[in-house]
Design an enzyme around this catalytic site. Structure first.
Site, mmCIF file in Angstrom:
data_model
loop_
_atom_site.group_PDB
_atom_site.id
_atom_site.type_symbol
_atom_site.label_atom_id
_atom_site.label_comp_id
_atom_site.label_asym_id
_atom_site.label_seq_id
_atom_site.Cartn_x
_atom_site.Cartn_y
_atom_site.Cartn_z
ATOM 1 N N SER A 156 0.847 -1.186 0.000
ATOM 2 C CA SER A 156 0.000 0.000 0.000
ATOM 3 C C SER A 156 0.886 1.241 0.000
ATOM 4 C CB SER A 156 -0.910 0.004 1.231
ATOM 5 O OG SER A 156 -1.701 1.173 1.260
ATOM 6 N N HIS B 286 0.120 -1.200 -4.701
ATOM 7 C CA HIS B 286 -1.273 -0.784 -4.539
ATOM 8 C C HIS B 286 -1.315 0.739 -4.446
ATOM 9 C CE1 HIS B 286 -5.464 -1.632 -3.398
ATOM 10 N NE2 HIS B 286 -5.356 -0.624 -2.548
ATOM 11 N N ASP C 242 -3.634 3.960 -3.896
ATOM 12 C CA ASP C 242 -4.919 4.478 -3.403
ATOM 13 C C ASP C 242 -5.086 5.925 -3.849
ATOM 14 O OD1 ASP C 242 -6.117 2.333 -1.849
ATOM 15 O OD2 ASP C 242 -4.417 2.557 -0.486
ATOM 16 N N HIS D 227 -6.597 1.649 -6.926
ATOM 17 C CA HIS D 227 -7.854 1.652 -6.181
ATOM 18 C C HIS D 227 -8.422 3.063 -6.213
ATOM 19 C CE1 HIS D 227 -9.904 0.920 -1.995
ATOM 20 N NE2 HIS D 227 -10.770 1.138 -2.956
ATOM 21 N N GLY E 21 -10.435 5.154 3.407
ATOM 22 C CA GLY E 21 -10.067 6.557 3.555
ATOM 23 C C GLY E 21 -8.827 6.818 4.374
ATOM 24 N N GLY F 208 -4.257 2.465 9.058
ATOM 25 C CA GLY F 208 -4.149 2.249 10.492
ATOM 26 C C GLY F 208 -5.461 2.055 11.227
ATOM 27 N N ASP G 297 -8.092 -5.945 1.836
ATOM 28 C CA ASP G 297 -7.527 -4.605 2.000
ATOM 29 C C ASP G 297 -7.970 -4.012 3.332
ATOM 30 O OD1 ASP G 297 -6.316 -2.166 1.660
ATOM 31 O OD2 ASP G 297 -7.597 -1.497 0.029
ATOM 32 N N GLY G 298 -6.979 -3.690 4.177
ATOM 33 C CA GLY G 298 -7.282 -3.016 5.436
ATOM 34 C C GLY G 298 -6.961 -3.850 6.655
#
Length: 232
Positions: free
Chosen positions: A20, A45, A47, A78, A156, A159, A187-188
């Site tokens: 990411s 990735h 964002d 993304h 958005g 962490g 993802d996340g």
């Protein structure tokens, strides 16, 4: 991760790891890319956030273009933006055939039109599913796309804490992925225990951010080797 989590290569399950890049050190971005490449990352990735679809701004068209020029690894883009169809050509022009572009179905009036433009450009079409988006509302789009990015946190910000109810959605998607011809990506809040649990069940890839990869004060290659050596 301890030696107890290592195992012989012939017993390892293959899964993809993507970095990411919103979590990278932008003061030394080329060095970050080279270290991740050398460490064995599978893809990058990207964002893109517009401050409207999500309450944050993160990465830009120029950031994406720089990373695309600096690496030959695939990009996973993304798009967390409203009405991506309005500007999809700008993003597609920076990418190579075979890169992946995810859109959020809720962000577009006619998401299938946007997905078709991604397909026509030679890219891999994908949708990103928010924690509050049900599988039933995207069922027809699953017949169009090749990849599904399942958000285990609200999109958005990096962490965030994992939302446990997303696990049932992933299991539902896993039960229909063969019929739909899609692969699932996480993802996340991606931690080692999530990879240990969901890779054997069929999740194809995992987006790595601050939970496992970035900000750990150790070489990326060491971290990636430890992740790939998890005893699944």
């Amino acid at each position: 991760m301890s030696g107890e989590n290592r195992m012989n290569g012939e017993n390892r399950m293959n899964f993809e790891l993507t970095a990411s890049m919103m979590c990278a050190d932008y003061g030394h971005l080329e060095r970050e890319i080279r270290e991740l490449e050398g460490g064995g990352i599978d893809s990058f990735h990207i964002d893109i956030m517009d401050g409207r679809y999500v309450p944050n701004f993160a990465m830009s068209l120029n950031d994406m273009h720089y990373i695309a020029r600096t690496t030959r690894k695939p990009l996973d883009v993304h798009l967390m933006i409203e009405h991506p169809n309005n500007n999809i050509g700008l993003f597609l022009s920076c990418l190579r055939k075979g890169d992946t572009v995810y859109i959020h179905p809720e962000a577009e009036y006619h998401p299938s039109t946007t997905l078709q433009k991604i397909i026509n450009a030679g890219m891999i079409p994908g949708i990103a599913i928010n924690p509050g988006t049900s599988v039933e509302t995207v069922m027809e789009m699953l017949r169009i796309v090749k990849k599904v990015l399942v958000m285990s946190v609200n999109p958005g910000n990096a962490g965030q804490m994992y939302l446990p109810y997303v696990g049932k959605k992933i299991l539902k998607l896993l039960s229909i992925k063969e019929d739909m011809g899609v692969e699932l990506y996480w993802d996340g809040a991606c931690s080692a225990d999530k990879i240990l649990e969901y890779a054997p069940k069929g999740v194809k890839g995992f987006v790595l951010g601050t939970t496992l990869l970035f900000g750990k004060e150790r070489p990326y290659g060491e971290t990636l080797r430890d992740i790939r050596a998890l005893k699944l």
